[in-house]
Design a protein around this motif. Structure first.
Motif, short mmCIF file in Angstrom:
data_model
loop_
_atom_site.label_atom_id
_atom_site.label_comp_id
_atom_site.label_asym_id
_atom_site.label_seq_id
_atom_site.Cartn_x
_atom_site.Cartn_y
_atom_site.Cartn_z
N UNK A 14 -11.33 -0.86 -7.31
CA UNK A 14 -10.38 -0.70 -6.20
C UNK A 14 -11.18 -0.98 -4.93
N UNK A 61 0.78 -1.24 0.00
CA UNK A 61 0.00 0.00 0.00
C UNK A 61 0.80 1.28 0.00
N UNK A 77 1.27 0.42 -4.52
CA UNK A 77 -0.11 0.80 -4.82
C UNK A 77 -0.27 1.23 -6.28
N UNK A 100 -11.58 -1.58 -0.88
CA UNK A 100 -11.04 -1.31 0.45
C UNK A 100 -11.15 -2.53 1.35
N UNK A 113 -6.86 -3.00 -1.76
CA UNK A 113 -5.94 -2.18 -0.96
C UNK A 113 -5.99 -2.70 0.48
N UNK A 114 -4.86 -3.18 0.98
CA UNK A 114 -4.81 -3.73 2.34
C UNK A 114 -3.74 -3.01 3.15
N UNK A 115 -2.53 -2.92 2.58
CA UNK A 115 -1.50 -2.11 3.23
C UNK A 115 -1.80 -0.64 2.99
N UNK A 116 -1.08 0.25 3.70
CA UNK A 116 -1.38 1.67 3.54
C UNK A 116 -0.13 2.50 3.74
N UNK A 162 0.60 4.94 1.13
CA UNK A 162 0.68 5.66 -0.14
C UNK A 162 -0.66 6.22 -0.58
N UNK A 163 -0.76 6.46 -1.86
CA UNK A 163 -1.96 7.08 -2.41
C UNK A 163 -2.32 6.39 -3.72
N UNK A 164 -3.59 6.09 -3.91
CA UNK A 164 -4.05 5.58 -5.19
C UNK A 164 -4.37 6.75 -6.09
N UNK A 165 -3.79 6.77 -7.28
CA UNK A 165 -4.03 7.86 -8.24
C UNK A 165 -4.30 7.23 -9.59
N UNK A 166 -5.54 7.29 -10.06
CA UNK A 166 -5.88 6.65 -11.32
C UNK A 166 -6.80 7.56 -12.13
#
Lengths: 344, 344, 344, 344
Positions: free
Chosen positions: D287, D246, D251, D289, D266-269, D271-275
């Motif tokens: 995506x 994540x 990610x 959660x 998404x399990x770890x964290x 960072x940031x998802x940017x799509x």
């Protein structure tokens, strides 16, 4: 307080004077009853039919379709407060077993069933229940409007909600039995899907009422009902058949009206399902069991009621006149309406 | 080419010389047969039991469990090429009806069933089929390894795949019948879930084999089987019961072994399901119909076969010896193995 | 015949005279066009925005929202007959790949997209398509009533249908964007659920129209929209947010309006989703992608249209006046209505 | 009793002497701790990272991965008895809110989180918890074997269980991060599906361990990982990508490795998802959660542990040596193993 108590099977219940129940445990909720529905199950209890199922200890207070106002709560109750209008789920569940934890609380392994299993029910001024049984109502709803939905209505809702994913636009759903449960079932089908609703009943007047509340087609069960349903469904039968009767041949008709890859929901009871396994496998049809709904189902049904999408015809009686109501129900003098008892 | 042809009911098929079929339509696929499974259904066809169901025109070539190599393809075939190893779905489907479009192609309203409905089947050197029926195989798989999975194995896979969502860790699944279908069902259950698999069969040796391929418990069907299953499931029965027998009492046992809120899958046939509606509704149990699997089911089963997770014992016979294989199957001389016919 | 042909990017299409197409393959269907919808995508094609996506060979006939009457069919076509009224799914799919076989035909690995990818589209007197693309219409529906639902409407339907299982009574669904897609989305939500529909748009007049077709609440996107949605949903946001805009900040709002354990559906495009993973995991919210619907989705949407539950405002133009329609769309002179081209 | 107490951020916790907690409420459960897992979250708490999230009042006892034996129970506890071996769900939930009633208790609106939110945790001789948090263990399991599964393992289980329906035979699942969570995720994937498991990690040794516990392929995250995953999946990417990292680019990779119509979990964290929304809609990717699992998830994970299908490498420390364990974890001296604290 007053309470309608069953002392002996086959002998009419009496309206007795009892001490009011009190909150003692942290999850207790004391409800001042606003209305208690009278249901055919109450007649069955009176006749002793439930004795072998739940072995209730007599006497006890009847009433398993209850709504009212919260009068007092235990120390750990966080979901309702004194003064809230509430409807009561018919079961008080444990909250600890796998079923309760999975959202299938009607299968709770340690529940009680007030008004049925010997626990005092709601045909009384007050009822002691638990926090897990009370659903807080929208301010627009009154106990007398919804009490009779607590058990029969909830059963119909539960079955329809399970069936809806198969009822995409273009499908048909047969409802067998336009009585109390069918009446709710039709309204819920119209609220939650765009399926074509075909209602089957012996009584042409009941079919007229069904159409007024949204049924698309009415079919008189005069011996031609299977053919008529086939005709209305392009020869194939319906994707879902909801059998609210479950006896007197309806349970046979239901299977015959079910289309290949479809499902026959058993909701009413009394008869027997008898199907050759070759028919089951060659068409991949299902027979689906249905029981009363969950707590969340009841909350959802109340959301529909608050939106005006599910309504009931009721006839109120004073609590003291419980036996008049029972006489009227038993004598068939309540067509299309549910009796409710109102404490004074 | 050679082909095993049924000319008359109750008379053994003969191995005839026929012209090879040719590709003519754009979606045609000509398959050189590598192996054709012999199945109890072939005996039923020979005995005329399928006559009222599919009205086949005699003579025709038997064989509905087929695998081989693509010999020629029509102009619009894009999913396989000449030389590919393929297994054949038992139905050739239209690709146009709602069922085909929804991924339920085994309910196709316009399918044919080679080897069963009068369309020529695969007990021959060549079979003409359609692009929608051919599943390309992993290079590690040979026709003789998998042909017998094309119908019986596919049926077992389809039922298990439907059941798996209810079979979370901690549940139990009963398999009634450790024969051809049950054998595949057990392997698929072990590949796709962590449920505890309890196998019930009259034959103790079949139970030993079942345990070798992964069954957790074997229960001899000697009259105590319902009690034993209850004991192994904490008194409650299993979340899912897969009845691969469907007759001779198994269909009664299956219901009794099914837990509250659980499902009884009907896969085998011959008997009759008879259940009072009160039992269905008071426990919310289901009876689930099952038919052969979809094309995608067959592709998935082949993925399991390529991983070595599903295997079969087979006994090969030359195509010309079809009647020897039929004799051995009819005479009970193929325990635990499937006969397959191999063109020379 | 006449056809609206794109010869060069950034140059208006011309209405040319072309030979009529003919049925040649067994699954070919020739359709006499009754109406072809004009869509913003046509402007994007004209501007060359789709060149890098589909590399169409110029010239080709525009038009990807088509309905009409079957004029001729190939030898293997069984789902429609000459004279049938039909709407056309925008894709012609193979029927052979895993996606087609699983009911996810919009992901077909070998499809063509007439009017977009260089295959001739439906802004013409006739269109040649395939049996897998034609949906037979109820006799009550005319091509001009429904053509504009074939792509935009289908996309809205597909997203709503996926969302409906989470939208039980008592939930809320936010619709961002009350334009062409949102308009359909609102009607489908009302037809298939009892969820409370909250519509968000910059334009107060669009919100009024939204309420007329069933929206429960309208929220002006004036900077306060997130707060207003929170207020309407008890502070928590909605179980589902359908973002039909996907750019200019809507894609940020959508996430903020989504409740814990809820889902943000991305349908419109142009912007970027940017969310810290900690927000995704701590609330278990989802971001759901959406593409055009399946063939079966289109059949279901037509069932809703035949029931009068989904309607469109359209403005007809003669086919020859295609560039007038394009001018009106480009110039913003078609608020609340879809242009459709009608061959003479 | 002894307890590991955090008095001040950035200052090591101390092992203090405290009075034993006592059962007072009817649903209280007093647990004698057998083992308490040490988790990276404990380091984050110590560093004050959770202060803004849960505002714990200092001092409090750490420890949110706990197992032990029931020492005493309140009057209403029916699911465990004194002497039972138990593992503790990390949250104590209300049992009354919609989420608890729906089987989504990890979203409970009124839960506490011992060891994290200021409620005393399990790094102590005894912990006071509630009946809704205790899962009774199979007699074959010891607290030290499973304590470290109570939070991290449960999170991995929850994500995999959600993903499994999409992971039919023939699919691929990418696991990014072969650390504590990934290790459990791989084992659960192998127990519940036949999908091909592709593990991506920077550390080649971690990939070797992953293969020993069942991973089918290991891919070193050296910059070529996206290409390698594409190559292993026929060019398309995987149906499901489970990102246990994540952050630090994982990610971004996760999205790129996800196939059309597939899902990026998404399990770890960190960072940031940017799509871009165009990528989401044109391929219909999701995506998803993920948060810690439910009570029933934990019961299921324990069923897998009892079957030997999920195991952990642990390193025990005496409770008094809590700071040695923290030093070892912080200093990277626990590769492939989880520290657990054992009261004497």
């Amino acid at each position: 307080m007053k309470a309608v108590r069953l002392h002996e099977y086959h002998t009419r219940p009496s309206v007795d004077e009892l001490p009011e129940p009190k909150v003692s445990g942290p999850l207790d909720v004391l409800v001042r009853i606003g209305a208690a529905g009278l249901c055919r199950t109450d007649l069955h209890i009176y006749e002793g039919q439930w004795e072998p199922l739940t072995h209730p200890q007599l006497p006890f207070t009847l009433g398993h379709e209850n709504a009212g106002w919260v009068e007092d709560v235990g120390s750990a109750v966080s979901n309702v407060a004194v003064g809230d209008t509430v409807i009561l789920h018919p079961h008080i569940t444990c909250g600890l077993c796998r079923y309760c934890r999975a959202g299938d609380d009607m299968h709770c392994v340690a529940s009680s069933f007030p008004g049925v299993d010997g626990t005092d029910g709601g045909m009384a001024d007050y009822l002691l229940t638990g926090a897990r049984a009370v659903v807080k109502l929208d301010p627009s709803l009154q106990p007398a409007d919804v009490a009779a939905l607590a058990d029969a209505g909830l059963t119909a809702y539960h079955a329809v909600r399970k069936a809806v994913p198969a009822l995409y636009p273009g499908t048909s759903c047969v409802v067998i039995g336009a009585g109390g449960l069918g009446h709710i079932g039709i309204q819920v089908l119209k609220a939650l899907s765009a399926t074509t609703v075909i209602v089957v009943d012996r009584n042409p007047e009941a079919l007229e009422v069904a159409k007024e509340i949204g049924a698309d087609h009415g079919v008189v069960a005069d011996g031609s009902q299977i053919d008529k349903v086939k005709e209305l469904t392009g020869g194939d039968g319906a994707e879902v058949v909801l059998d609210f009767v479950g006896e007197m041949g309806a349970e046979k008709d239901a299977w015959q009206m079910t289309r290949r890859a479809g499902s026959h929901y058993v909701i009413g009871y009394g008869g027997k399902v008898e199907v050759p396994t070759i028919e089951i496998i060659s068409t991949e049809r299902n027979i689906i069991g249905n029981i009363v709904g969950t707590y969340n189902d009841l909350a959802e049904l109340m959301a529909l009621a608050a939106q005006g999408k599910v309504t009931l015809h009721t006839k109120p009686y004073p609590l003291e006149a419980a036996n008049d109501a029972i006489d009227d129900l038993d004598g068939g003098r309540l067509p299309g309406a549910r009796a409710i008892l109102i404490p004074s």
